[in-house]
Design a protein around this motif. Sequence first.
Motif, PDB file in Angstrom:
ATOM      1  N   PHE A  91       0.853  -1.203   0.032  1.00  0.00           N
ATOM      2  CA  PHE A  91       0.132   0.007  -0.056  1.00  0.00           C
ATOM      3  C   PHE A  91       0.854   1.240  -0.068  1.00  0.00           C
ATOM      4  O   PHE A  91       1.798   1.353   0.813  1.00  0.00           O
ATOM      5  CB  PHE A  91      -1.016  -0.102   1.261  1.00  0.00           C
ATOM      6  N   THR A  92       0.507   1.984  -0.903  1.00  0.00           N
ATOM      7  CA  THR A  92       1.337   3.625  -1.011  1.00  0.00           C
ATOM      8  C   THR A  92       0.698   4.400  -1.713  1.00  0.00           C
ATOM      9  O   THR A  92      -0.372   4.337  -2.389  1.00  0.00           O
ATOM     10  CB  THR A  92       2.468   3.222  -1.908  1.00  0.00           C
ATOM     11  N   LEU A  93       0.733   5.632  -1.371  1.00  0.00           N
ATOM     12  CA  LEU A  93       0.422   6.977  -1.880  1.00  0.00           C
ATOM     13  C   LEU A  93       1.297   7.710  -2.706  1.00  0.00           C
ATOM     14  O   LEU A  93       0.893   8.728  -3.139  1.00  0.00           O
ATOM     15  CB  LEU A  93      -0.403   7.898  -0.853  1.00  0.00           C
ATOM     16  N   ARG A  94       2.278   7.102  -2.919  1.00  0.00           N
ATOM     17  CA  ARG A  94       3.333   7.718  -3.801  1.00  0.00           C
ATOM     18  C   ARG A  94       2.962   8.298  -5.203  1.00  0.00           C
ATOM     19  O   ARG A  94       3.169   9.412  -5.560  1.00  0.00           O
ATOM     20  CB  ARG A  94       4.503   6.816  -4.061  1.00  0.00           C
ATOM     21  N   TRP A  95       2.246   7.407  -5.880  1.00  0.00           N
ATOM     22  CA  TRP A  95       1.950   7.747  -7.268  1.00  0.00           C
ATOM     23  C   TRP A  95       0.748   9.092  -7.182  1.00  0.00           C
ATOM     24  O   TRP A  95       1.004   9.494  -8.032  1.00  0.00           O
ATOM     25  CB  TRP A  95       1.278   6.573  -7.978  1.00  0.00           C
ATOM     26  N   PHE A  96      -0.083   9.001  -6.139  1.00  0.00           N
ATOM     27  CA  PHE A  96      -0.797  10.117  -5.974  1.00  0.00           C
ATOM     28  C   PHE A  96      -0.110  11.507  -5.773  1.00  0.00           C
ATOM     29  O   PHE A  96      -0.575  12.497  -6.325  1.00  0.00           O
ATOM     30  CB  PHE A  96      -1.788   9.837  -4.914  1.00  0.00           C
ATOM     31  N   ARG A  97       1.003  11.238  -4.915  1.00  0.00           N
ATOM     32  CA  ARG A  97       1.453  12.680  -4.526  1.00  0.00           C
ATOM     33  C   ARG A  97       2.305  12.797  -5.679  1.00  0.00           C
ATOM     34  O   ARG A  97       2.601  14.210  -6.043  1.00  0.00           O
ATOM     35  CB  ARG A  97       2.707  12.080  -3.408  1.00  0.00           C
ATOM     36  N   GLU A  98       3.050  11.885  -6.496  1.00  0.00           N
ATOM     37  CA  GLU A  98       3.660  12.556  -7.776  1.00  0.00           C
ATOM     38  C   GLU A  98       2.823  12.944  -8.649  1.00  0.00           C
ATOM     39  O   GLU A  98       3.095  14.193  -9.482  1.00  0.00           O
ATOM     40  CB  GLU A  98       4.358  11.516  -8.328  1.00  0.00           C
ATOM     41  N   ALA A  99       1.500  12.363  -8.919  1.00  0.00           N
ATOM     42  CA  ALA A  99       0.550  13.056  -9.875  1.00  0.00           C
ATOM     43  C   ALA A  99       0.050  14.341  -9.466  1.00  0.00           C
ATOM     44  O   ALA A  99       0.091  15.377 -10.195  1.00  0.00           O
ATOM     45  CB  ALA A  99      -0.753  12.166  -9.956  1.00  0.00           C
TER      46      ALA A  99
END
Length: 203
Positions: free
Chosen positions: A47-55
């Motif tokens: 589980f990660t929010l990395r791609w949302f932060r980058e987008a």
Amino acid sequence: MTASRRLLPVVRGLFLTATTAFVLLPLAVVVYSSFRGATVSGEGEGFTLRWFREALSYEPFTVGLLYSTQVALLATLISLAVGTSAAYAIARLHFPGRELLRSLFVMPLSLPRVVAGFSLFVLYASLFPAAYGTVGGIAFAHCLLLMPFVVAIAGAALAGLDPALEEAARDLGASPLAAFVRVTLPQVRPALLAAGVFAFLTS
């Protein structure tokens, strides 16, 4: 009330729920994969929010997302208002040209998207250059593609309703608008909700 008439709202609700789930399923898979950080091979990093932060930190993406959301909301509202009115007129009123009106709303489905897009581009460039590239101009173009679905879904819901209920409301003193809002609209609200979701996602 017969058993088949009692089961009709249940069947209609199940059908609309299944249709909405079918439309949303691809989006749900994408959202799930984004939280998992999955790659094409299926391997994820948990589980990660990395791609949302980058987008959300990428300005061209946020600008495009806001623009697309504005267009989709406006196109959906216009399509629901006009499409529901047209479906009601086709289902309840008898007037010359009713079948022609139905055909006009269905016609965009038979037109290739590339042809429709190029035709609208020429229309805006030659007659309405101020509307080219605006939220309203793009929303109007989307309405031409969304309207057939709204008319079909709302028309199917209206066809399954007993017009005698609305007529009874008018006999009791309600205006045509009040009878529609208080009697007909609550019964077709699930269909309109499904049409709105479908129209928004399509836009």
